[in-house]
Design a protein around this motif. Sequence first.
Motif, short mmCIF file in Angstrom:
data_model
loop_
_atom_site.label_atom_id
_atom_site.label_comp_id
_atom_site.label_asym_id
_atom_site.label_seq_id
_atom_site.Cartn_x
_atom_site.Cartn_y
_atom_site.Cartn_z
N PRO A 17 0.78 -1.13 0.07
CA PRO A 17 0.00 -0.16 -0.06
C PRO A 17 0.90 1.35 -0.14
CG PRO A 17 -0.61 -1.59 1.64
CD PRO A 17 0.49 -2.02 0.99
N VAL A 18 0.45 1.98 -0.99
CA VAL A 18 1.55 3.34 -1.11
C VAL A 18 0.41 4.48 -0.64
CG1 VAL A 18 2.70 4.90 -2.47
CG2 VAL A 18 2.83 2.59 -2.84
N ASN A 19 1.02 5.48 0.27
CA ASN A 19 0.28 6.48 0.54
C ASN A 19 0.45 7.67 -0.41
OD1 ASN A 19 -0.10 5.55 3.31
ND2 ASN A 19 1.88 6.30 3.80
N ASP A 20 -0.75 7.78 -1.04
CA ASP A 20 -0.77 8.62 -2.33
C ASP A 20 -1.76 9.80 -2.07
OD1 ASP A 20 -0.30 9.61 -4.73
OD2 ASP A 20 -0.91 7.75 -5.78
N PHE A 21 -1.65 10.94 -2.92
CA PHE A 21 -2.69 12.04 -2.93
C PHE A 21 -2.98 12.40 -4.23
CE2 PHE A 21 1.45 13.54 -2.94
CZ PHE A 21 1.49 14.94 -3.95
N THR B 147 3.52 21.83 -8.03
CA THR B 147 4.06 20.41 -7.79
C THR B 147 3.72 20.20 -6.15
OG1 THR B 147 5.57 20.57 -9.49
CG2 THR B 147 5.97 18.80 -7.92
N GLY B 148 3.37 19.18 -5.99
CA GLY B 148 3.16 18.64 -4.56
C GLY B 148 4.02 17.28 -4.36
N THR B 149 4.90 17.25 -3.24
CA THR B 149 5.51 16.22 -3.31
C THR B 149 5.49 15.64 -1.71
OG1 THR B 149 7.34 17.14 -4.74
CG2 THR B 149 8.18 15.23 -3.09
N SER B 150 5.21 14.22 -1.66
CA SER B 150 5.28 13.78 -0.06
C SER B 150 6.18 12.71 -0.01
CB SER B 150 3.74 13.13 0.19
OG SER B 150 3.81 11.80 -0.71
N PRO B 151 6.48 12.08 1.08
CA PRO B 151 7.52 11.13 1.18
C PRO B 151 7.26 9.90 0.10
CG PRO B 151 6.80 11.74 3.34
CD PRO B 151 5.89 12.31 2.23
N THR B 152 6.12 9.62 -0.42
CA THR B 152 5.98 8.39 -1.35
C THR B 152 5.34 8.81 -2.65
OG1 THR B 152 3.73 8.30 -0.47
CG2 THR B 152 5.55 7.04 0.81
N ALA B 153 4.84 10.32 -3.00
CA ALA B 153 4.68 10.45 -4.14
C ALA B 153 4.79 11.83 -4.89
CB ALA B 153 3.09 10.06 -4.43
N THR B 154 4.72 12.09 -5.94
CA THR B 154 4.79 13.37 -6.65
C THR B 154 3.87 13.54 -7.53
OG1 THR B 154 7.25 13.81 -6.01
CG2 THR B 154 6.23 15.16 -7.81
N HIS B 155 2.84 14.63 -7.51
CA HIS B 155 2.01 15.09 -8.26
C HIS B 155 2.10 16.75 -8.86
CE1 HIS B 155 0.30 11.25 -7.99
NE2 HIS B 155 0.17 11.32 -6.83
N SER B 156 1.62 17.00 -10.10
CA SER B 156 1.74 18.28 -10.58
C SER B 156 0.29 18.60 -11.29
CB SER B 156 2.97 18.31 -11.55
OG SER B 156 4.11 18.30 -10.86
N ALA B 157 0.20 20.04 -11.37
CA ALA B 157 -0.97 20.59 -12.01
C ALA B 157 -0.51 21.90 -12.70
CB ALA B 157 -2.22 20.80 -11.03
#
Length: 580
Positions: A350-354, A433-443
């Motif tokens: 399981p990956v913590n994602d957003f 760009t949003g970066t957490s310890p487990t994922a990166t997402h951009s808009a």
Amino acid sequence: MRPTRALVLLVALLTSLSLLPTTAGAAPRATAAKPLPARVFAPYFEAWTGENPATLAQQSGAKYLTFAFLQTATKGSCTPLWNGDAGMPVSSGVFGAEIAALRANGGDAIPSFGGYTADHTGTEIADSCTDVAKIAAAFQNVITTYDVSRLDLDIEVEALDNAAGIDRRNKAIKLTQDWAAANGRTIQFSYTLPTTPTGLAPSGLAVLRNAVTNNARIDVVNLMTFDYYDGGQHQMAEDTKTAAQGLVTQLGTLWPGKTEAQRWAMVGVTEMIGVDDYGPSETFQIADARTVYDWAVAKGINTLSFWALQRDNGGCPGGSAADNCSGIPQSTWEFTRIFAPFSGGGTPNPVNDFTLGVSPSSAAIDPGGSTTATVSTAVASGKAETVTLTAGPARTGVTATLSASSVTAGGSATLTVAAAAGAVPGDYSFTVTGTSPTATHSASFTVKVKGTVPGGAVVNGGFEDGALSPWTAPGDAIVSTPAHSGTHALQVTPSGAGNGQASQTVTVTPGKAYTLKAWVRGNYAFIGVSGGATGSAWTSANDWTQLSVPFTAGSSGQVTVYVHGWYGQPSIYADDFTIS
């Protein structure tokens, strides 16, 4: 107990063939190495970096590693060394403790012979050494020194065309398999080979055909599902599937007695995470990793891997292929954490994602004005983590700021974009760009600064905004090196069927004479104007060279300014465009 005459003769025979390892500290062990699991994830570890593989394995979660590479120091030698380095011999003192630490953590090592450099320079063991028995002895020395149960043979470029080397290598595999059986060992051999999107090319297939001729058992055929160099735009996960399906069909012609399930169990896949050597058109994304993982489990393939463990980070987003980063936005170890559960054959951890979004996604403002948008996040899976927010790149005369530098997934922040009174009218694009310890997402957020663009101005001509806009440049990228001035330049990547052109429309005074200038470097670098005027210039230069194109504007008052390379050539670079 006195040995029998038969045993004495067997030992003498093996010794005369140089099949008994002679390196100090490399005597066969009393117990055979533990076999690898039926499904194994084993990314390549770049053994020349000086990093500790056991430490990286523990940090990343990759329990099994493929160690790259073993090769001779010079062509003609029969002694493999790590990276061909005389200071890194095959011995317990080099990687012995690290491999023991991998095993203590439930993993293991797969030593790999060959690789691009060795295959290109003739220092791959079977290309370099002409004595089959000594090649086999080298294999056996690695097996007993590190007590491993698989050797990988990475064969590409010139090594694929060396028929004598191919034959020696397969004969040495057969001798080593016979030696292993006599010593109560089970040893696997994997061939790592380049592929097309539909299966092995004839040269790779010939390697396996020769193995069949020599009765050498090949346990895994590991496809390098990257660096296609065919000029196409690739969907990497889908190409992995079709390449592997083609391989399974080919394996059926070589080993007709195997069932389809048994042939799938011979398949290995090695991706190059992020941007591969060819460029942005061959980019393996995080979403591709999830797709390939699910497919690999469903098909029951044997090995899942990627090049390379030290690239599994987002340290150079928007860049090109590098040894120490993927070239795409990602969190550290993101690919590894997707692939790691494959060794157990289960489902991904399981990956913590957003999720991340910007609303509205665009606006228009006057020079001296500003606008706002809401940056929203939400938990997509797992638990809520802290998301660090950034907005950029910096633009001349237009700024983007955030009300908060971080939020907990589920929270929001306000994006404010402001234009200075002297901001040049035009379209500006910003990436949040949003970066957490487990994922990166951009808009993205786009703002139009109202007004008329000054006549003759090349907008973002020095690429210091760190973005392509307003250049139209599919497949091209902004890079930080090399740059002619400032900190950014444009990288234009031609293909076999296209020139990688970047362009923008500029408004000028009808009937007036102008000169377009730009700095370029690379083979067959062109700049020019089209549309309302026609003209071009080109050069081939290893260092920055300025080109000039005189032109007279037509009646429309609009011209298209462009830069491009030449079909099938390496990337070129451009910087500092002006019209005067």
